[in-house]
Design a protein around this motif. Structure first.
Motif, PDB file in Angstrom:
ATOM      1  N   THR A 148       1.110  -1.276  -0.163  1.00 39.38           N
ATOM      2  CA  THR A 148       0.071  -0.310   0.457  1.00 39.38           C
ATOM      3  C   THR A 148       1.170   1.108  -0.495  1.00 39.38           C
ATOM      4  OG1 THR A 148      -0.403   0.146   2.080  1.00 39.38           O
ATOM      5  CG2 THR A 148      -1.944  -1.590   1.421  1.00 39.38           C
ATOM      6  N   GLU A 162      -6.770   2.381   2.084  1.00 40.80           N
ATOM      7  CA  GLU A 162      -6.855   1.145   1.454  1.00 40.80           C
ATOM      8  C   GLU A 162      -7.923   0.008   3.051  1.00 40.80           C
ATOM      9  OE1 GLU A 162      -4.378  -0.939  -1.194  1.00 40.80           O
ATOM     10  OE2 GLU A 162      -3.902   1.060  -1.214  1.00 40.80           O
ATOM     11  N   TYR A 193      -9.205   2.141  -3.598  1.00 41.85           N
ATOM     12  CA  TYR A 193      -9.143   2.143  -5.477  1.00 41.85           C
ATOM     13  C   TYR A 193     -10.491   0.918  -5.510  1.00 41.85           C
ATOM     14  CZ  TYR A 193      -7.955  -2.681  -3.795  1.00 41.85           C
ATOM     15  OH  TYR A 193      -7.754  -4.113  -2.977  1.00 41.85           O
ATOM     16  N   ARG A 233     -10.806  -9.136  -5.654  1.00 43.01           N
ATOM     17  CA  ARG A 233      -8.719  -9.634  -5.545  1.00 43.01           C
ATOM     18  C   ARG A 233      -8.411 -10.634  -4.338  1.00 43.01           C
ATOM     19  NH1 ARG A 233      -7.280  -4.594  -8.703  1.00 43.01           N
ATOM     20  NH2 ARG A 233      -8.937  -3.352  -9.157  1.00 43.01           N
ATOM     21  N   HIS A 249      -5.008 -11.742  -2.954  1.00 42.86           N
ATOM     22  CA  HIS A 249      -3.385 -11.436  -2.304  1.00 42.86           C
ATOM     23  C   HIS A 249      -2.300 -12.383  -1.650  1.00 42.86           C
ATOM     24  CE1 HIS A 249      -5.332  -7.464  -2.706  1.00 42.86           C
ATOM     25  NE2 HIS A 249      -4.115  -7.130  -4.082  1.00 42.86           N
ATOM     26  N   HIS A 285       2.112 -11.570  -2.574  1.00 40.51           N
ATOM     27  CA  HIS A 285       3.060 -10.134  -4.223  1.00 40.51           C
ATOM     28  C   HIS A 285       1.694 -10.510  -4.919  1.00 40.51           C
ATOM     29  CE1 HIS A 285       4.420  -6.999  -1.298  1.00 40.51           C
ATOM     30  NE2 HIS A 285       4.750  -8.462  -0.895  1.00 40.51           N
ATOM     31  N   ALA A 298       6.166   6.082  -8.227  1.00 44.37           N
ATOM     32  CA  ALA A 298       4.930   4.859  -7.712  1.00 44.37           C
ATOM     33  C   ALA A 298       3.462   5.517  -7.098  1.00 44.37           C
ATOM     34  CB  ALA A 298       5.356   4.621  -6.672  1.00 44.37           C
ATOM     35  N   ASP A 345       1.975   7.357 -10.304  1.00 39.62           N
ATOM     36  CA  ASP A 345       1.117   6.705 -11.171  1.00 39.62           C
ATOM     37  C   ASP A 345       0.152   6.657 -12.060  1.00 39.62           C
ATOM     38  OD1 ASP A 345       1.780   5.123 -13.858  1.00 39.62           O
ATOM     39  OD2 ASP A 345       2.204   3.622 -12.305  1.00 39.62           O
ATOM     40  N   THR A 377      -1.301   4.657 -14.090  1.00 36.87           N
ATOM     41  CA  THR A 377      -2.309   3.730 -14.527  1.00 36.87           C
ATOM     42  C   THR A 377      -2.044   2.915 -13.104  1.00 36.87           C
ATOM     43  OG1 THR A 377       0.277   2.808 -14.805  1.00 36.87           O
ATOM     44  CG2 THR A 377      -0.893   4.030 -16.867  1.00 36.87           C
ATOM     45  N   GLY A 378      -1.952   3.184 -12.212  1.00 38.18           N
ATOM     46  CA  GLY A 378      -1.306   2.438 -10.538  1.00 38.18           C
ATOM     47  C   GLY A 378      -2.310   3.120  -9.279  1.00 38.18           C
ATOM     48  N   MET A 379      -1.047   3.198  -8.338  1.00 37.96           N
ATOM     49  CA  MET A 379      -2.026   4.070  -7.051  1.00 37.96           C
ATOM     50  C   MET A 379      -2.107   5.974  -7.114  1.00 37.96           C
ATOM     51  SD  MET A 379       0.950   3.067  -4.195  1.00 37.96           S
ATOM     52  CE  MET A 379       0.815   0.876  -4.050  1.00 37.96           C
TER      53      MET A 379
END
Length: 365
Positions: A53, A155, A239, A264, A266, A269, A347, A350, A352-354
């Motif tokens: 996270t 999260e 998210y 999802r 996990h 990872h 990161a 980003d 496309t991410g976080m």
């Protein structure tokens, strides 16, 4: 002594009562006192964790939050105490990085940080700091409401138990967890039962075949957070999307037990495990239905990248770039920290991410 696993206890429960709600199954998988994923040590983190996270990316996220806290503290008139409730604190990484950033509210002695975490294994990792109180529940450390401060949930909402409903030609059905035979093996599976009017109240009219989460626990959390504060802000970073969008992420022809679409898993990872197999062996999370959790309280919503930039991440990165330019030839710890700050920002921001995660901010009173 023969140990009884979470799966065996769930199977016995189903045998006695019939198929159980998905929320009940998920809660046991994650928080069963003797074998739930989090209760036996599952957590976020790098090498020792199962997923990352924002706080685990590095200290930059906590440094930005420290700046935000000082702004909110000033806006409230610098109350003492200024209470920050870190709800779902995990191993305490966020608390640790905020304390290291030394916000003004901490230096003034006003900051009261409450790290709430159900898992004893994770609470044992919380920082030993005079401003930090560690507890399983808010009632363990506070007997009053009407606090002045901030509730932070990074999260958390995606990890709260959820139910699943499925749209059929005749209406909504609830998917429940049963025990049956599949591929020659006995295990957990999903069966449909008529959905109650209360369970599907407020859901949009979706196409036949749609399968979506119903996140009552997350809605209740929003209400509880509002009740805890007298004045301040509730900040949830997660998210997700609206329910209609989530319906398009889950193909009803997929294996309903696989961690795909909006559901999802996990483990070390890696994702994609069946969430119905080996209860307690992996994290189970659902994309947050943003419209559902705002049914009673509307929030201001932005992306995580926008939130971090609004609270000074670019200034902190510029400081890191300047420090790296000055000390890269030395290669000491300060130089490495400066370089790390630049990489952390990449990161966290980003798109496309976080950086695309949603930040919901509710203003209380």
């Amino acid at each position: 002594m023969l140990l009884v696993t979470v799966g065996q206890r769930l199977a016995s429960r189903i045998a006695a009562r019939g198929p159980i709600p998905v929320s009940e199954f998920v809660e046991a998988c994650l928080y069963d006192i003797d074998g739930g994923f989090y209760m036996r040590g599952g957590r976020a983190g790098g090498r020792s964790g199962h997923f990352l996270t924002a706080p685990e990316v590095g200290p930059l996220f906590g440094a930005v939050l420290a700046r935000a806290l000082d702004g909110w503290w000033a806006e409230l008139g610098e109350p003492d105490p200024f209470t920050v409730i870190d709800w779902g604190a995990g191993p305490g990484t966020l608390a640790r990085s905020v304390m290291a950033a030394e916000p003004r509210c901490l230096s003034a002695g006003a900051l009261e940080w409450i790290a709430l975490e159900l898992s004893p294994a994770q609470r044992a990792l919380h920082p030993d700091h005079p401003a930090v109180k560690s507890a399983a529940r808010l009632s363990d450390v506070l007997s009053r409401g009407g606090l002045a401060g901030v509730v932070v949930a990074n999260e958390l909402l995606d990890n709260l138990p959820f139910d699943i409903v499925h749209r059929t030609r005749s209406g909504w059905e609830e998917l429940r967890v049963a025990v049956g035979e599949a591929s020659g093996r006995r295990g957990f599976s999903l069966v449909g039962v008529p959905a109650s009017a209360e369970l599907v109240a407020g859901l949009p009219d979706l196409a036949v075949g749609a399968r979506v989460p119903v996140q009552r626990a997350a809605r209740h959390w929003v209400a509880d957070a509002h009740q805890a504060l007298g004045a301040g802000w509730i900040v949830a970073l997660d998210y997700g999307a609206d329910t209609r969008t989530l319906a398009g992420r889950a193909d009803p022809s997929d294996d309903p037990g696989a961690g795909t679409g909006w559901l999802r898993t996990h483990r070390h990872h890696r994702g994609g495990s069946s969430w119905l197999a080996e209860p307690g062996s992996c994290d189970i999370a659902a994309d947050v239905a943003m419209d559902q959790i705002q049914a009673a309280h509307r929030a201001d919503v932005c992306s995580q990248a926008e939130f971090l930039r609004a609270h000074g991440v670019d200034e902190l990165v510029a400081e890191g770039q300047a420090a790296w330019a000055e000390r890269s030839g030395v290669g000491d710890l300060d130089a490495m920290k400066a370089r790390s700050r630049i990489r952390e920002a990449e990161a966290l921001l980003d798109p496309t991410g976080m950086g695309a995660f949603s930040v919901l901010v509710w203003s209380v009173d």
